[in-house]
Design an enzyme around this catalytic site. Structure first.
Site, mmCIF file in Angstrom:
data_model
loop_
_atom_site.group_PDB
_atom_site.id
_atom_site.type_symbol
_atom_site.label_atom_id
_atom_site.label_comp_id
_atom_site.label_asym_id
_atom_site.label_seq_id
_atom_site.Cartn_x
_atom_site.Cartn_y
_atom_site.Cartn_z
ATOM 1 N N TYR A 33 0.821 -1.205 0.000
ATOM 2 C CA TYR A 33 0.000 0.000 0.000
ATOM 3 C C TYR A 33 0.849 1.246 0.000
ATOM 4 O O TYR A 33 2.069 1.198 0.218
ATOM 5 C CB TYR A 33 -0.966 -0.007 1.195
ATOM 6 C CG TYR A 33 -0.339 0.337 2.532
ATOM 7 C CD1 TYR A 33 0.500 -0.558 3.175
ATOM 8 C CD2 TYR A 33 -0.575 1.567 3.144
ATOM 9 C CE1 TYR A 33 1.072 -0.238 4.407
ATOM 10 C CE2 TYR A 33 -0.006 1.896 4.371
ATOM 11 C CZ TYR A 33 0.808 0.989 5.000
ATOM 12 O OH TYR A 33 1.382 1.304 6.208
ATOM 13 N N LYS A 147 6.458 -2.048 1.896
ATOM 14 C CA LYS A 147 5.292 -1.450 2.578
ATOM 15 C C LYS A 147 4.081 -2.373 2.450
ATOM 16 O O LYS A 147 3.198 -2.149 1.624
ATOM 17 C CB LYS A 147 5.020 -0.053 2.012
ATOM 18 C CG LYS A 147 4.149 0.824 2.919
ATOM 19 C CD LYS A 147 4.244 2.264 2.525
ATOM 20 C CE LYS A 147 3.240 3.160 3.230
ATOM 21 N NZ LYS A 147 3.366 3.202 4.676
ATOM 22 N N GLU A 179 12.162 2.905 14.140
ATOM 23 C CA GLU A 179 11.232 3.920 13.606
ATOM 24 C C GLU A 179 9.987 3.908 14.469
ATOM 25 O O GLU A 179 9.885 3.120 15.415
ATOM 26 C CB GLU A 179 10.898 3.629 12.134
ATOM 27 C CG GLU A 179 10.225 2.281 11.927
ATOM 28 C CD GLU A 179 9.989 1.921 10.462
ATOM 29 O OE1 GLU A 179 9.837 2.811 9.618
ATOM 30 O OE2 GLU A 179 9.937 0.709 10.183
ATOM 31 N N LEU A 204 11.150 1.396 7.032
ATOM 32 C CA LEU A 204 10.620 1.833 5.746
ATOM 33 C C LEU A 204 11.397 3.078 5.300
ATOM 34 O O LEU A 204 11.670 3.972 6.105
ATOM 35 C CB LEU A 204 9.130 2.174 5.889
ATOM 36 C CG LEU A 204 8.450 2.542 4.569
ATOM 37 C CD1 LEU A 204 8.262 1.302 3.696
ATOM 38 C CD2 LEU A 204 7.109 3.203 4.810
HETATM 39 N N1 PDD Z 1 2.908 5.137 7.207
HETATM 40 N N2 PDD Z 1 7.616 3.932 8.699
HETATM 41 C C1 PDD Z 1 6.476 3.231 8.752
HETATM 42 C C2 PDD Z 1 6.480 1.927 9.443
HETATM 43 C C3 PDD Z 1 5.308 3.735 8.143
HETATM 44 O O1 PDD Z 1 4.170 3.013 8.173
HETATM 45 C C4 PDD Z 1 5.354 4.998 7.508
HETATM 46 C C5 PDD Z 1 4.152 5.597 6.814
HETATM 47 C C6 PDD Z 1 6.565 5.709 7.505
HETATM 48 C C7 PDD Z 1 6.694 7.051 6.850
HETATM 49 O O2 PDD Z 1 6.709 6.950 5.437
HETATM 50 P P1 PDD Z 1 6.190 8.131 4.500
HETATM 51 O O3 PDD Z 1 6.929 9.355 4.885
HETATM 52 O O4 PDD Z 1 6.526 7.678 3.146
HETATM 53 O O5 PDD Z 1 4.704 8.265 4.762
HETATM 54 C C8 PDD Z 1 7.679 5.133 8.097
HETATM 55 C C9 PDD Z 1 1.704 5.610 6.554
HETATM 56 C C10 PDD Z 1 1.499 7.082 6.632
HETATM 57 C C11 PDD Z 1 0.526 4.812 7.049
HETATM 58 O O6 PDD Z 1 0.706 3.603 7.210
HETATM 59 O O7 PDD Z 1 -0.573 5.349 7.228
#
Ligand code: PDD
Length: 282
Positions: A33, A147, A179, A204
């Protein structure tokens, strides 16, 4: 008013949007996703999100349901049909429906689903106060660079934080912070250096992380991409988390340790402001 949800070529009222019980996203979390932010009706950093989607699909040998251009066109249709001025667009690709079998089907047609969420992202009041976090053991699988929708450990971590009276959780493994439950995390040391974990399969590769690091470099801030311990974080001058859904979120408390004066720090506030300005400017 019900939202319009996209499911495999159709724009449907949310009550009518359905996926097979045999879909491998449902049975095996065999799905990836992306979440992209929308400001002023425009997608933010979307090309990078779609590039990461392609990488996630490739790592799992999943067939793409559409080209990047087609996906972008659907995302823009969804923004228009749902009247999204500010908010999020969620998209999910699954390997598709097949009789339940651990072996991956060769001929399943991949599914593509999208929905929108209206949200005040730029004026999020929480960012003005900052959040508190707790650290939890990282019990996730070892390919966090992909992801996938296998988000139960992240959901458990988030809930543990809420149950403890905090706002979010940071995953710790072998004594180091990886993270946040759904964000990348940063600390600012006493001498003003920005520290965030180096990339690898353990976290991620955040799109917001990348943009924020570019903005910080432009400001001549010193950046160190390396692992840090919870103890180093407790002593930090400030901290923040980045994600498409929260942009830059100041962190003011970690495991009960108050950072600085217990209010958002100047670097976190500056990075949030610069990120939003850049996003608005397109
Ligand atoms: N999550 N690390 C994890 C585990 C995440 O699920 C996310 C983002 C990030 C940040 O990635 P980005 O800057 O590309 O959004 C880091 C999204 C927002 C979610 O699951 O809703």
């Amino acid at each position: 008013m019900s939202r319009i949800v996209y499911v495999n070529g159709e724009y449907l009222p949310e009550e009518d949007a359905k996926i097979s019980v045999f879909d491998r996203g449902f049975l095996f979390a065999d799905a990836v996703y992306e979440v992209s932010a929308v400001i002023d009706g425009k997608l933010i950093d979307n090309a990078a999100h779609l590039a990461r989607l392609t990488r996630s699909m490739n790592e799992l040998k999943m067939t793409a349901p559409a080209t990047g251009e087609e996906i972008t066109a659907i995302q823009n249709q969804m923004i228009e049909r749902n009247g999204i001025d500010e908010g999020l667009i969620y998209l999910q690709v699954t390997r598709g429906a097949a009789d339940r079998d651990f072996a991956m089907p060769k001929d399943a047609a991949p599914s593509l689903v999208m929905f929108t969420q209206k949200k005040n992202l730029t004026g999020n009041a929480v960012a003005g106060k900052g959040i508190s976090v707790i650290t939890v053991q990282d019990i996730r699988w070892k390919r966090r660079d992909i992801k996938t929708v296998a988000l139960l450990p992240a959901s458990m971590a988030k809930q543990a934080a809420l149950d403890a009276g905090a706002n979010d959780a940071w995953f710790v493994e072998d004594g180091f912070v990886n993270e946040g439950s759904s964000n990348n995390v940063f600390i600012v040391t006493e001498d003003g250096k920005i520290i965030t974990r180096h990339l690898g399969n353990e976290i991620l590769s955040g799109i917001t992380r990348k943009t924020v690091l570019e903005l910080a470099k432009r400001e001549n801030l010193v950046i160190e991409e390396r692992a840090f311990t919870p103890e180093e974080a407790y002593e930090a001058r400030e901290a923040f988390a980045t994600s498409a859904s929260a942009f830059v979120m100041p962190v003011v408390k970690i495991d009960g340790h108050i950072l600085g004066n217990g209010v958002p720090g100047p670097i976190a506030e500056k990075m949030r402001k610069l990120y939003i300005e850049m996003a608005k400017a397109g």
